[in-house]
Scaffold this motif. Structure first.
Motif, PDB file in Angstrom:
ATOM      1  N   GLU A  35       0.980  -6.703   8.328  1.00  0.00           N
ATOM      2  CA  GLU A  35       1.361  -5.289   8.409  1.00  0.00           C
ATOM      3  C   GLU A  35       0.193  -4.321   8.265  1.00  0.00           C
ATOM      4  O   GLU A  35       0.330  -3.133   8.566  1.00  0.00           O
ATOM      5  CB  GLU A  35       2.419  -4.973   7.343  1.00  0.00           C
ATOM      6  CG  GLU A  35       1.954  -5.147   5.900  1.00  0.00           C
ATOM      7  CD  GLU A  35       1.985  -6.571   5.390  1.00  0.00           C
ATOM      8  OE1 GLU A  35       1.697  -6.785   4.190  1.00  0.00           O
ATOM      9  OE2 GLU A  35       2.316  -7.472   6.191  1.00  0.00           O
ATOM     10  N   HIS A  36      -0.959  -4.816   7.810  1.00  0.00           N
ATOM     11  CA  HIS A  36      -2.084  -3.895   7.623  1.00  0.00           C
ATOM     12  C   HIS A  36      -3.407  -4.645   7.554  1.00  0.00           C
ATOM     13  O   HIS A  36      -3.446  -5.868   7.444  1.00  0.00           O
ATOM     14  CB  HIS A  36      -1.905  -3.058   6.339  1.00  0.00           C
ATOM     15  CG  HIS A  36      -1.841  -3.883   5.092  1.00  0.00           C
ATOM     16  ND1 HIS A  36      -0.682  -4.102   4.395  1.00  0.00           N
ATOM     17  CD2 HIS A  36      -2.811  -4.576   4.418  1.00  0.00           C
ATOM     18  CE1 HIS A  36      -0.916  -4.875   3.355  1.00  0.00           C
ATOM     19  NE2 HIS A  36      -2.209  -5.184   3.345  1.00  0.00           N
ATOM     20  N   ARG A  38      -7.027  -4.129   5.290  1.00  0.00           N
ATOM     21  CA  ARG A  38      -7.611  -3.390   4.171  1.00  0.00           C
ATOM     22  C   ARG A  38      -9.110  -3.652   4.114  1.00  0.00           C
ATOM     23  O   ARG A  38      -9.559  -4.793   4.237  1.00  0.00           O
ATOM     24  CB  ARG A  38      -6.944  -3.802   2.863  1.00  0.00           C
ATOM     25  CG  ARG A  38      -5.497  -3.362   2.743  1.00  0.00           C
ATOM     26  CD  ARG A  38      -4.760  -4.107   1.648  1.00  0.00           C
ATOM     27  NE  ARG A  38      -5.431  -3.996   0.366  1.00  0.00           N
ATOM     28  CZ  ARG A  38      -5.143  -4.743  -0.697  1.00  0.00           C
ATOM     29  NH1 ARG A  38      -4.203  -5.666  -0.624  1.00  0.00           N
ATOM     30  NH2 ARG A  38      -5.796  -4.574  -1.825  1.00  0.00           N
ATOM     31  N   GLN A  48      -7.522   1.658   4.794  1.00  0.00           N
ATOM     32  CA  GLN A  48      -6.409   0.811   5.230  1.00  0.00           C
ATOM     33  C   GLN A  48      -5.948   1.233   6.610  1.00  0.00           C
ATOM     34  O   GLN A  48      -5.829   2.413   6.909  1.00  0.00           O
ATOM     35  CB  GLN A  48      -5.236   0.897   4.244  1.00  0.00           C
ATOM     36  CG  GLN A  48      -4.033   0.045   4.666  1.00  0.00           C
ATOM     37  CD  GLN A  48      -2.988  -0.081   3.580  1.00  0.00           C
ATOM     38  OE1 GLN A  48      -3.305  -0.324   2.415  1.00  0.00           O
ATOM     39  NE2 GLN A  48      -1.721   0.086   3.957  1.00  0.00           N
ATOM     40  N   SER A  50      -2.775   0.662   9.007  1.00  0.00           N
ATOM     41  CA  SER A  50      -1.386   0.180   9.010  1.00  0.00           C
ATOM     42  C   SER A  50      -0.839   0.218  10.428  1.00  0.00           C
ATOM     43  O   SER A  50      -0.984   1.223  11.135  1.00  0.00           O
ATOM     44  CB  SER A  50      -0.513   1.043   8.096  1.00  0.00           C
ATOM     45  OG  SER A  50      -0.955   0.949   6.754  1.00  0.00           O
TER      46      SER A  50
END
Length: 254
Positions: A35-36, A38, A48, A50
């Motif tokens: 989902e992301h 970092r 981040q 996303s």
């Protein structure tokens, strides 16, 4: 045959030529999740991404233009394609060695002895796995250059796995010998036979590591090119978004 094996050992004992020619490096830790993405510094998330299109810098959402969103998407896709691949090469090498070692002491010795051997394995490998992490669909790459990854596979991992194998497997054979001495068979194994068994295991591990090193070398030019392309996209984003400049993730090092 022995001379051939010795020649292979000499070839793989030193970093390959390509690594000396490519100076690209990750200067921040990168964590890839479904989902992301970092970007970390000192174990703290500073940037981040996303959904490949939303950007947060120090927790603040950044409003992007259409052109900036496209650049961010290209950057995100590049990281998602590259980081898991390079992490997997390193992790596969570590796991290959550990699985071979742990297979040797499965079912041998007491529960306390096995726990002691496994703890030794965990302690020895902690520093490796803090640099390369693969858990399901999550991948983490610590700050390092392609030169350092090459050195890890060629010159760092082999001798440490060799030492670990001799410590753990030597202890396993000692426990097995002691157990058999007290059995009806009165079996004994000479020190020479023990070390031949350890040497065979080490040779098996080294062959597997050589294969991972060859895989890395075969992809070297592609990896370097990908990092250069990521660096170019990153520079374009930094020109448009000055708040990103302190987080130069991909860079060329002297």
């Amino acid at each position: 045959m022995k001379s051939y094996i010795y020649l292979l050992a000499m070839v793989f004992a030193t970093p390959s030529v390509w690594a000396a020619e490519c100076n690209m490096a990750f200067t921040h830790g990168v964590l890839i999740a479904p989902e992301h993405i970092r970007i970390l510094q000192n174990n703290r998330t500073h940037v981040q991404i996303s959904g490949d299109t939303q950007l947060f810098i120090r927790g603040e959402w950044i409003n992007l233009s259409a052109e900036e969103s496209l650049l961010l998407q290209q950057y995100s896709h590049g990281l998602r394609k590259f980081v898991p691949e390079i992490v997997s090469i390193a992790v596969d090498g570590v796991e290959l060695g550990l699985s071979s070692i742990e297979a040797m002491f499965t079912g041998i010795g007491s529960k306390s002895q096995q726990a002691e051997w496994r703890e030794l394995v965990r302690e020895t490998t902690f520093q490796w796995m803090s640099r390369f992490v693969r858990t399901n669909e999550h991948f983490y790459l610590a700050p390092q250059s392609l030169k350092e990854l090459d050195y890890f596979l060629h010159a760092e991992l082999k001798p440490q796995l060799d030492n670990l194998a001799r410590r753990t497997v030597g202890a396993v054979w000692g426990a097995l010998r002691d157990a058999l001495r007290h059995s009806d068979s009165n079996f004994e194994r000479s020190d020479n036979q023990e070390w031949q068994s350890v040497g065979h295991l080490v040779d098996k591990i080294n062959l597997g590591l050589d294969a991972k090193a060859v895989e890395l070398e075969e992809k070297s030019a592609l990896f370097c090119q990908r990092m250069q392309e990521l660096d170019e996209i990153e520079q374009q984003l930094q020109q448009r978004l000055p708040a990103l400049k302190p987080y130069d993730v991909v860079a060329e090092k002297d």
